[in-house]
Design a protein around this motif. Structure first.
Motif, PDB file in Angstrom:
ATOM      1  N   HIS A  38       0.831  -1.210   0.000  1.00 48.21           N
ATOM      2  CA  HIS A  38       0.000   0.000   0.000  1.00 48.21           C
ATOM      3  C   HIS A  38       0.865   1.260   0.000  1.00 48.21           C
ATOM      4  N   LEU A  39       2.061   1.157   0.597  1.00 51.54           N
ATOM      5  CA  LEU A  39       2.977   2.298   0.593  1.00 51.54           C
ATOM      6  C   LEU A  39       3.510   2.561  -0.813  1.00 51.54           C
ATOM      7  N   THR A  40       3.756   1.474  -1.553  1.00 51.17           N
ATOM      8  CA  THR A  40       4.232   1.608  -2.927  1.00 51.17           C
ATOM      9  C   THR A  40       3.180   2.282  -3.804  1.00 51.17           C
ATOM     10  N   ILE A  41       1.927   1.881  -3.615  1.00 44.05           N
ATOM     11  CA  ILE A  41       0.830   2.497  -4.378  1.00 44.05           C
ATOM     12  C   ILE A  41       0.746   3.985  -4.057  1.00 44.05           C
ATOM     13  N   GLU A  42       0.874   4.325  -2.782  1.00 41.16           N
ATOM     14  CA  GLU A  42       0.823   5.724  -2.353  1.00 41.16           C
ATOM     15  C   GLU A  42       1.964   6.527  -2.984  1.00 41.16           C
ATOM     16  N   GLU A  43       3.163   5.954  -2.982  1.00 44.14           N
ATOM     17  CA  GLU A  43       4.316   6.636  -3.568  1.00 44.14           C
ATOM     18  C   GLU A  43       4.111   6.872  -5.074  1.00 44.14           C
ATOM     19  N   THR A  44       3.465   5.904  -5.743  1.00 46.51           N
ATOM     20  CA  THR A  44       3.213   6.036  -7.174  1.00 46.51           C
ATOM     21  C   THR A  44       2.277   7.202  -7.449  1.00 46.51           C
ATOM     22  N   TYR A  45       1.259   7.359  -6.616  1.00 41.58           N
ATOM     23  CA  TYR A  45       0.341   8.486  -6.781  1.00 41.58           C
ATOM     24  C   TYR A  45       1.037   9.813  -6.493  1.00 41.58           C
ATOM     25  N   GLU A  46       1.937   9.815  -5.517  1.00 43.34           N
ATOM     26  CA  GLU A  46       2.678  11.042  -5.214  1.00 43.34           C
ATOM     27  C   GLU A  46       3.573  11.428  -6.383  1.00 43.34           C
ATOM     28  N   LEU A  47       4.158  10.429  -7.045  1.00 47.54           N
ATOM     29  CA  LEU A  47       4.951  10.704  -8.243  1.00 47.54           C
ATOM     30  C   LEU A  47       4.042  11.289  -9.329  1.00 47.54           C
ATOM     31  N   GLY A  48       2.847  10.708  -9.476  1.00 47.60           N
ATOM     32  CA  GLY A  48       1.905  11.218 -10.465  1.00 47.60           C
ATOM     33  C   GLY A  48       1.543  12.668 -10.217  1.00 47.60           C
ATOM     34  N   ASP A  49       1.348  13.040  -8.940  1.00 51.93           N
ATOM     35  CA  ASP A  49       1.049  14.433  -8.599  1.00 51.93           C
ATOM     36  C   ASP A  49       2.200  15.351  -9.000  1.00 51.93           C
ATOM     37  N   ALA A  50       3.418  14.930  -8.696  1.00 40.96           N
ATOM     38  CA  ALA A  50       4.593  15.752  -9.003  1.00 40.96           C
ATOM     39  C   ALA A  50       4.745  15.958 -10.511  1.00 40.96           C
ATOM     40  N   ILE A  51       4.440  14.907 -11.280  1.00 41.91           N
ATOM     41  CA  ILE A  51       4.523  15.011 -12.743  1.00 41.91           C
ATOM     42  C   ILE A  51       3.487  15.991 -13.265  1.00 41.91           C
ATOM     43  N   LEU A  52       2.247  15.898 -12.759  1.00 45.13           N
ATOM     44  CA  LEU A  52       1.202  16.819 -13.198  1.00 45.13           C
ATOM     45  C   LEU A  52       1.526  18.267 -12.815  1.00 45.13           C
ATOM     46  N   ASP A  53       2.187  18.446 -11.664  1.00 49.41           N
ATOM     47  CA  ASP A  53       2.575  19.792 -11.226  1.00 49.41           C
ATOM     48  C   ASP A  53       3.828  20.296 -11.945  1.00 49.41           C
ATOM     49  N   ASN A  54       4.449  19.406 -12.744  1.00 49.88           N
ATOM     50  CA  ASN A  54       5.703  19.729 -13.438  1.00 49.88           C
ATOM     51  C   ASN A  54       6.774  20.204 -12.453  1.00 49.88           C
ATOM     52  N   ASP A  55       6.768  19.593 -11.265  1.00 49.23           N
ATOM     53  CA  ASP A  55       7.748  19.906 -10.227  1.00 49.23           C
ATOM     54  C   ASP A  55       8.870  18.872 -10.323  1.00 49.23           C
ATOM     55  N   LEU A  56       9.894  19.184 -11.104  1.00 54.10           N
ATOM     56  CA  LEU A  56      10.939  18.198 -11.389  1.00 54.10           C
ATOM     57  C   LEU A  56      11.773  17.838 -10.165  1.00 54.10           C
ATOM     58  N   GLU A  57      11.918  18.779  -9.244  1.00 57.05           N
ATOM     59  CA  GLU A  57      12.646  18.465  -8.014  1.00 57.05           C
ATOM     60  C   GLU A  57      11.878  17.425  -7.209  1.00 57.05           C
ATOM     61  N   GLU A  58      10.551  17.580  -7.178  1.00 60.60           N
ATOM     62  CA  GLU A  58       9.711  16.624  -6.462  1.00 60.60           C
ATOM     63  C   GLU A  58       9.652  15.289  -7.213  1.00 60.60           C
ATOM     64  N   VAL A  59       9.661  15.347  -8.551  1.00 57.90           N
ATOM     65  CA  VAL A  59       9.695  14.118  -9.349  1.00 57.90           C
ATOM     66  C   VAL A  59      10.930  13.302  -8.984  1.00 57.90           C
ATOM     67  N   LYS A  60      12.077  13.982  -8.869  1.00 54.23           N
ATOM     68  CA  LYS A  60      13.325  13.309  -8.502  1.00 54.23           C
ATOM     69  C   LYS A  60      13.199  12.618  -7.147  1.00 54.23           C
ATOM     70  N   LYS A  61      12.609  13.310  -6.186  1.00 53.07           N
ATOM     71  CA  LYS A  61      12.466  12.744  -4.838  1.00 53.07           C
ATOM     72  C   LYS A  61      11.516  11.542  -4.842  1.00 53.07           C
ATOM     73  N   GLU A  62      10.405  11.679  -5.574  1.00 48.41           N
ATOM     74  CA  GLU A  62       9.427  10.589  -5.596  1.00 48.41           C
ATOM     75  C   GLU A  62       9.977   9.369  -6.352  1.00 48.41           C
ATOM     76  N   LEU A  63      10.767   9.607  -7.379  1.00 46.59           N
ATOM     77  CA  LEU A  63      11.421   8.489  -8.071  1.00 46.59           C
ATOM     78  C   LEU A  63      12.361   7.765  -7.121  1.00 46.59           C
ATOM     79  N   GLY A  64      13.017   8.534  -6.260  1.00 47.62           N
ATOM     80  CA  GLY A  64      13.895   7.930  -5.256  1.00 47.62           C
ATOM     81  C   GLY A  64      13.112   7.042  -4.303  1.00 47.62           C
ATOM     82  N   ASP A  65      11.926   7.521  -3.884  1.00 51.95           N
ATOM     83  CA  ASP A  65      11.085   6.722  -2.999  1.00 51.95           C
ATOM     84  C   ASP A  65      10.672   5.414  -3.674  1.00 51.95           C
ATOM     85  N   LEU A  66      10.299   5.498  -4.952  1.00 50.93           N
ATOM     86  CA  LEU A  66       9.903   4.289  -5.680  1.00 50.93           C
ATOM     87  C   LEU A  66      11.084   3.339  -5.876  1.00 50.93           C
TER      88      LEU A  66
END
Length: 257
Positions: A38-66
């Motif tokens: 369930h944590l992995t699913i949550e992290e995937t959605y957080e990555l999706g949010d960062a991509i939609l926001d075009n926040d590349l710094e956050e994309v990098k962090k969320e990719l790290g979490d995944l």
């Protein structure tokens, strides 16, 4: 950008840290694939949010979490001697090579559509009984509908032109309205599902990702509504005590921001 050597060194460091955490940290030692799911699913959605926001710094962090989760699953797999991170990497590498005969073999393709058709046909040859086997059961319904349509289109089961899909959508809307007037709740729900499915199909023909489109609208609506709430608060008013006409003034202001 980092060199390949630096990239491999960084991955090696992560693997070492994962080993240390698994052996020494009480929380990490306790985790299983099921507890991480369930944590992995949550992290995937957080990555999706960062991509939609075009926040590349956050994309990098969320990719790290995944990436951490992938390493974590691989570490657990190694403990039961089922697989390790090398097996995971080799498995996807072999799949990519076999699924891209136009790169690693002698197959010729004309365009992206040819590639997608080859991909689905190759999966059937690998033993899958249906092209729909690759659609996860737990996907949200809207995302699932889009993936189902992509999959069947990959083997040629598709409309030929957007106009045909639009006509189908109009037909489904008419059938939905008929059931609304009839008042049969069960049939209304069934026809509404057909309308949504047709809209998603039409979006696909227009090269629109329906999930992204709806999420952008969710964000837009939320931003405007929160503006409305803040304006009401600045006037010491409660939204439930305001008329729609009063709220609409602030709503129109929010649309201009």
């Amino acid at each position: 950008m980092n060199s390949r050597q630096a990239q491999l060194k960084a991955i090696d460091r992560l693997l070492t840290i994962m080993d240390e955490l698994r052996e020494q940290c009480p929380w990490d030692k306790k985790q299983t694939m099921e507890s991480l799911r369930h944590l992995t699913i949550e992290e995937t959605y957080e990555l999706g949010d960062a991509i939609l926001d075009n926040d590349l710094e956050e994309v990098k962090k969320e990719l790290g979490d995944l990436l951490l989760h992938i390493v974590f699953y691989a570490r657990i797999g190694s403990e039961t001697k089922d697989f390790d991170i090398a097996d995971v990497a080799e498995s996807i590498s072999e799949k990519l090579i076999s699924r891209h005969p136009h790169i690693y073999g002698d197959v010729e393709v004309a365009d992206e559509e040819d590639v997608k058709r080859n991909w689905e046909n190759l999966k059937l040859k690998e033993g899958k009984k249906s092209v729909l086997e690759g659609v996860p059961r737990s996907l949200p319904a809207l995302v699932k509908a889009n993936r189902i349509q992509d999959k069947v289109a990959g083997v040629g089961f598709d409309w030929e032109a957007p106009e045909q899909v639009w006509e189908k959508l109009e037909e489904e809307l008419s059938e939905f309205q008929h059931e609304v007037k009839a008042g049969n709740k069960e049939k209304m729900e069934a026809e509404f599902g057909d309308v949504l499915f047709s809209m998603i199909n039409y979006a696909r023909f227009l090269d629109i990702n329906p999930e992204n489109a709806l999420e952008r609208t969710n964000k837009k609506f939320s931003k405007r509504f929160q503006y409305l709430e803040s304006k009401a608060k600045s006037l010491n008013k409660d939204l439930k005590d305001m008329t729609l006409a009063e709220m609409d003034v602030f709503w129109e202001e929010a649309k201009r921001l």
